[in-house]
Design a protein around this motif. Structure first.
Motif, mmCIF file in Angstrom:
data_model
loop_
_atom_site.group_PDB
_atom_site.id
_atom_site.type_symbol
_atom_site.label_atom_id
_atom_site.label_comp_id
_atom_site.label_asym_id
_atom_site.label_seq_id
_atom_site.Cartn_x
_atom_site.Cartn_y
_atom_site.Cartn_z
ATOM 1 N N LEU A 59 25.188 13.718 -26.677
ATOM 2 C CA LEU A 59 26.150 15.045 -25.540
ATOM 3 C C LEU A 59 27.672 14.297 -25.210
ATOM 4 C CD1 LEU A 59 26.828 17.649 -24.348
ATOM 5 C CD2 LEU A 59 25.905 16.746 -22.040
ATOM 6 N N SER A 60 27.495 12.728 -24.771
ATOM 7 C CA SER A 60 28.585 11.480 -25.303
ATOM 8 C C SER A 60 29.379 11.620 -26.224
ATOM 9 C CB SER A 60 28.271 10.212 -24.503
ATOM 10 O OG SER A 60 29.251 8.941 -24.281
ATOM 11 N N ARG A 61 28.487 11.339 -27.568
ATOM 12 C CA ARG A 61 28.972 11.794 -28.675
ATOM 13 C C ARG A 61 30.275 12.938 -28.771
ATOM 14 N NH1 ARG A 61 24.583 9.120 -30.484
ATOM 15 N NH2 ARG A 61 24.223 10.249 -30.804
ATOM 16 N N LEU A 62 29.502 13.641 -28.521
ATOM 17 C CA LEU A 62 30.306 15.130 -28.527
ATOM 18 C C LEU A 62 31.663 15.427 -27.960
ATOM 19 C CD1 LEU A 62 30.680 18.049 -30.029
ATOM 20 C CD2 LEU A 62 29.139 18.578 -28.016
ATOM 21 N N VAL A 63 31.275 14.960 -26.614
ATOM 22 C CA VAL A 63 32.393 14.799 -25.662
ATOM 23 C C VAL A 63 33.693 14.174 -25.832
ATOM 24 C CG1 VAL A 63 33.970 14.688 -23.387
ATOM 25 C CG2 VAL A 63 31.215 15.731 -23.698
ATOM 26 N N ASP A 64 33.354 12.895 -26.842
ATOM 27 C CA ASP A 64 34.355 11.968 -27.510
ATOM 28 C C ASP A 64 34.906 12.894 -27.998
ATOM 29 O OD1 ASP A 64 33.455 9.737 -25.662
ATOM 30 O OD2 ASP A 64 32.454 8.678 -26.788
ATOM 31 N N ASP A 65 34.188 13.089 -29.347
ATOM 32 C CA ASP A 65 35.424 13.763 -29.907
ATOM 33 C C ASP A 65 35.570 15.219 -29.608
ATOM 34 O OD1 ASP A 65 33.610 11.925 -32.086
ATOM 35 O OD2 ASP A 65 31.877 13.457 -32.696
ATOM 36 N N LEU A 66 34.888 15.603 -28.795
ATOM 37 C CA LEU A 66 36.100 16.734 -28.846
ATOM 38 C C LEU A 66 37.685 16.385 -28.193
ATOM 39 C CD1 LEU A 66 33.691 19.121 -27.075
ATOM 40 C CD2 LEU A 66 34.181 19.427 -28.957
ATOM 41 N N MET A 67 37.524 15.229 -26.765
ATOM 42 C CA MET A 67 38.706 14.461 -26.623
ATOM 43 C C MET A 67 39.922 14.327 -28.062
ATOM 44 S SD MET A 67 37.974 14.240 -23.447
ATOM 45 C CE MET A 67 39.281 13.093 -22.841
ATOM 46 N N GLU A 68 38.696 13.402 -28.938
ATOM 47 C CA GLU A 68 39.845 12.999 -30.045
ATOM 48 C C GLU A 68 40.662 14.246 -30.502
ATOM 49 O OE1 GLU A 68 40.538 9.778 -32.649
ATOM 50 O OE2 GLU A 68 40.282 10.058 -30.680
ATOM 51 N N MET A 69 39.897 15.155 -30.628
ATOM 52 C CA MET A 69 40.295 16.387 -31.613
ATOM 53 C C MET A 69 41.583 17.169 -31.084
ATOM 54 S SD MET A 69 39.228 17.068 -34.377
ATOM 55 C CE MET A 69 40.475 17.935 -34.978
ATOM 56 N N SER A 70 41.529 16.896 -29.086
ATOM 57 C CA SER A 70 42.690 17.775 -28.244
ATOM 58 C C SER A 70 43.268 16.978 -28.055
ATOM 59 C CB SER A 70 41.570 17.733 -27.079
ATOM 60 O OG SER A 70 42.013 16.435 -26.414
ATOM 61 N N ARG A 71 43.339 15.567 -28.705
ATOM 62 C CA ARG A 71 44.209 14.057 -28.296
ATOM 63 C C ARG A 71 46.115 14.728 -29.962
ATOM 64 N NH1 ARG A 71 41.496 10.511 -25.791
ATOM 65 N NH2 ARG A 71 40.311 10.630 -27.861
ATOM 66 N N PHE A 72 44.650 15.646 -31.133
ATOM 67 C CA PHE A 72 44.669 15.737 -31.968
ATOM 68 C C PHE A 72 45.492 17.111 -32.023
ATOM 69 C CE2 PHE A 72 41.765 12.494 -34.424
ATOM 70 C CZ PHE A 72 42.748 11.875 -34.951
ATOM 71 N N ASP A 73 45.831 17.629 -31.300
ATOM 72 C CA ASP A 73 45.544 18.830 -31.909
ATOM 73 C C ASP A 73 47.278 18.691 -30.549
ATOM 74 O OD1 ASP A 73 44.227 20.256 -33.195
ATOM 75 O OD2 ASP A 73 42.754 21.499 -30.845
ATOM 76 N N SER A 74 47.691 17.508 -29.619
ATOM 77 C CA SER A 74 48.493 17.996 -28.925
ATOM 78 C C SER A 74 49.636 16.368 -29.135
ATOM 79 C CB SER A 74 47.976 17.626 -26.946
ATOM 80 O OG SER A 74 47.796 16.014 -27.676
ATOM 81 N N GLY A 75 49.439 16.386 -30.062
ATOM 82 C CA GLY A 75 50.430 15.235 -30.703
ATOM 83 C C GLY A 75 50.249 13.967 -29.999
ATOM 84 N N ALA A 76 49.207 13.903 -28.850
ATOM 85 C CA ALA A 76 49.277 12.680 -28.171
ATOM 86 C C ALA A 76 48.270 11.491 -29.015
ATOM 87 C CB ALA A 76 48.745 12.620 -26.900
ATOM 88 N N ALA A 77 47.704 11.988 -30.113
ATOM 89 C CA ALA A 77 47.585 10.983 -30.876
ATOM 90 C C ALA A 77 48.370 9.934 -31.728
ATOM 91 C CB ALA A 77 46.389 10.986 -32.153
ATOM 92 N N ARG A 78 48.226 7.897 -30.982
ATOM 93 C CA ARG A 78 49.103 7.186 -31.932
ATOM 94 C C ARG A 78 48.462 6.101 -32.455
ATOM 95 N NH1 ARG A 78 52.107 10.868 -31.012
ATOM 96 N NH2 ARG A 78 53.445 11.065 -28.866
ATOM 97 N N LEU A 79 48.765 6.063 -33.394
ATOM 98 C CA LEU A 79 48.580 4.426 -33.775
ATOM 99 C C LEU A 79 48.741 3.441 -33.317
ATOM 100 C CD1 LEU A 79 49.208 5.581 -37.645
ATOM 101 C CD2 LEU A 79 46.798 5.724 -36.645
ATOM 102 N N ARG A 80 47.650 2.611 -32.999
ATOM 103 C CA ARG A 80 48.552 0.540 -33.317
ATOM 104 C C ARG A 80 48.055 0.080 -34.224
ATOM 105 N NH1 ARG A 80 45.694 2.589 -28.494
ATOM 106 N NH2 ARG A 80 47.533 2.438 -26.620
ATOM 107 N N ARG A 81 49.420 0.168 -34.213
ATOM 108 C CA ARG A 81 49.080 -1.174 -36.307
ATOM 109 C C ARG A 81 48.950 -1.897 -35.963
ATOM 110 N NH1 ARG A 81 49.840 2.724 -40.572
ATOM 111 N NH2 ARG A 81 51.146 4.458 -40.475
ATOM 112 N N ALA A 82 48.675 -2.863 -37.192
ATOM 113 C CA ALA A 82 48.390 -4.535 -37.623
ATOM 114 C C ALA A 82 47.749 -4.485 -38.799
ATOM 115 C CB ALA A 82 47.876 -5.285 -36.301
ATOM 116 N N ASP A 83 48.460 -5.684 -38.971
ATOM 117 C CA ASP A 83 48.943 -5.285 -40.753
ATOM 118 C C ASP A 83 47.214 -6.194 -40.384
ATOM 119 O OD1 ASP A 83 49.445 -6.880 -42.939
ATOM 120 O OD2 ASP A 83 48.822 -8.550 -42.676
#
Length: 513
Positions: A342-366
């Motif tokens: 259930l914890s993994r499922l909640v984490d996945d749902l939170m991640e998808m909600s960030r993608f849908d809202s455009g809140a997902a950001r990258l922390r790029r590094a070489d």
């Protein structure tokens, strides 16, 4: 001298058989089928309208020309025939009584000359009495008086006429018998007059030429009217087509101006009503989707706090399970596993909600991608289960955590649903790095290939209690897109599923660190 008079019965016509022309042609060559490809104007509605107008005009003009020519020709010939026959009747009626019977050849010649001189144009006149014959022109072609006409004059005792053609010149030949005035008996004297119809032919030809020349401006006018009509008709169609394309591109606010009350106006009105309904439906669906996203995000967020407590308790129970009775230990381990799931499922749902809202950001590094993939495999203990072909030196500006999520999902799916050996390989070229994950299992069905990246989709619908949530591939694809890359799914030539991750080596400007 026995007085004579001409007797006219009903006029009968003896016509010559029309000449037939035979034209010899070679075999008809098959035409090549035309194609409108590359020439869209050939099949356009404007072209068809103009061609239709021109064809209708040409057909109408040709029909009118033929009818006018036929009627004019008939009227001209009838007037010429009636006038010539009437004049001949009058002249013969006045001159014939002065002829003595039986006449001599000289007398017949004089009769023919007098009748010819008294007629307009001095036509050729021939007088016949049994075997004697006299003519006003000794050099004239007497074959124009056909045997059919002579037979008609002799047997019908009436004035008859016939049109003949000699050397492309039409002639009117009229014959009349002369009868005795007292009892109407046939005297045996026959009068034939030959006059040219060339003037009448020229008149009808000039009329035909004038009508034919008038067709050209009529056709041009019809083409102009067709263009104007096509423009008036096609403008609302063109506007409607433009609006339809914009609507298909997502501009739901587009509408078409309704002008008039014709069928096109009704079509425009129907389009506007359809666009209104579509905009309303899309707005409603968008609102529902937004509410669903907020609900998922809110539920996921609210579940994190109690899940944290549950996870802590489940961890303690799991650690002490060996000291508990068997049934209680089994229940504790089950609670711990389900809490983790259930914890993994909640984490996945939170991640998808960030993608849908455009809140997902990258922390790029070489990052060295080969080293990052090896670390992801080692972290999960998959080093011995996976055949890795990961050269060093392939570097890219990526978010290492998100690349780890992608590799974990792809390799985890291959280990769970495929068959060994599972291969992970890395290559670079054309400005992109390519990570390929392949297994040797049964592969993906056509339905699974089409939906493998859909949210909550599981290839085996019967496996409702599988470890995955159905969001792994969807999260991987969103992470790849966030980097400016993509993931493709296919079946390998030797069997098994193949997932290919492509990431640009240069960081795209659409994302931020």
């Amino acid at each position: 001298m026995t007085p004579l008079r001409t007797w006219f019965g009903p006029r009968t016509r003896t016509r010559t058989r029309p000449r037939t022309r035979t034209r010899t042609t070679g075999p008809r060559r098959p035409g090549r089928p035309s194609s409108g490809r590359g020439r869209p104007w050939l099949g356009s509605l404007r072209t068809r309208l103009v061609v239709t107008f021109v064809l209708v005009t040409l057909t109408g003009s040709a029909t009118a020309t033929v009818l006018a020519y036929r009627e004019a020709r008939t009227a001209v010939l009838k007037r010429a025939q009636d006038s010539f026959q009437h004049d001949l009747h009058d002249r013969v009626t006045r001159i014939a009584p002065e002829v003595d019977l039986p006449p001599t050849e000289r007398g017949l010649t004089e009769l023919a000359e007098r009748v010819s001189e008294s007629l307009d144009g001095a036509p050729v006149v021939v007088g016949r009495y049994r075997d004697l014959q006299g003519t006003s022109d000794g050099l004239a072609d007497r074959t124009r008086i056909t045997p059919e006409l002579r037979e008609a004059v002799r047997t019908r005792d009436a004035m008859s006429f016939q049109r003949v053609t000699r050397h492309d010149t039409p002639y009117l030949v009229v014959g009349t018998p002369v009868t005795f005035a007292d009892d109407g008996r046939a005297s045996g004297l026959e009068i034939y007059a030959i006059t040219s119809l060339r003037p009448e032919q020229d008149d009808t030809a000039a009329l035909l030429s004038a009508v034919r020349n008038g067709v050209v401006p009529v056709v041009l006018l019809a083409a102009l009217l067709a263009l104007l009509s096509a423009r008036a008709v096609l403008r609302p169609v063109r506007d409607l087509g433009t609006a339809t394309r914009r609507l298909a591109e997502g501009d739901l606010s587009i509408r078409v101006a309704v002008k008039g009350r014709d069928e096109l106006a009704n079509l425009a009105q129907d389009f506007n009503e359809t666009a209104d309904a579509l905009q309303s439906s899309v707005s409603h669906l968008s609102e529902q989707e937004e509410r669903a996203r907020r609900f998922v995000a809110d539920v996921s967020h609210e579940l994190r706090t109690p899940l944290a407590a549950m996870t802590m308790v489940a961890t303690v129970l799991d650690e002490d399970a060996d000291q508990l009775p068997p049934d209680t230990a089994r229940a504790a381990r089950t609670v711990s596993a389900e809490t983790a799931r259930l914890s993994r499922l909640v984490d996945d749902l939170m991640e998808m909600s960030r993608f849908d809202s455009g809140a997902a950001r990258l922390r790029r590094a070489d990052t060295d991608l080969g080293e990052a993939v090896r670390a992801s495999l080692a972290l999960r203990g998959w080093t011995d289960e996976v055949r890795a072909e990961l050269p060093d030196g392939v570097r890219a500006a990526v978010d290492r955590r998100r690349v780890d999520v992608i590799i974990a999902n792809l390799v985890g799916n291959a280990l769970r649903h495929g068959a060994p050996p599972v291969t992970v390989s890395l290559a670079s070229g054309a400005g992109a790095a390519t990570v390929t994950v392949a297994d040797h299992g049964p592969g993906l069905s056509p339905e699974a290939l089409a939906r493998v990246f859909d949210r909550f989709y599981k290839a085996d619908s019967a496996r409702t209690r599988s470890e995955g949530s159905g969001l792994g591939t969807a999260i991987s694809l969103e992470n790849a897109r966030l980097h400016g890359g993509t993931i493709e799914a296919a079946n390998g030539p030797a069997g098994g599923a193949v997932f290919t991750l492509r990431l640009p080596l240069d960081a795209p400007g659409r994302t931020s660190a």
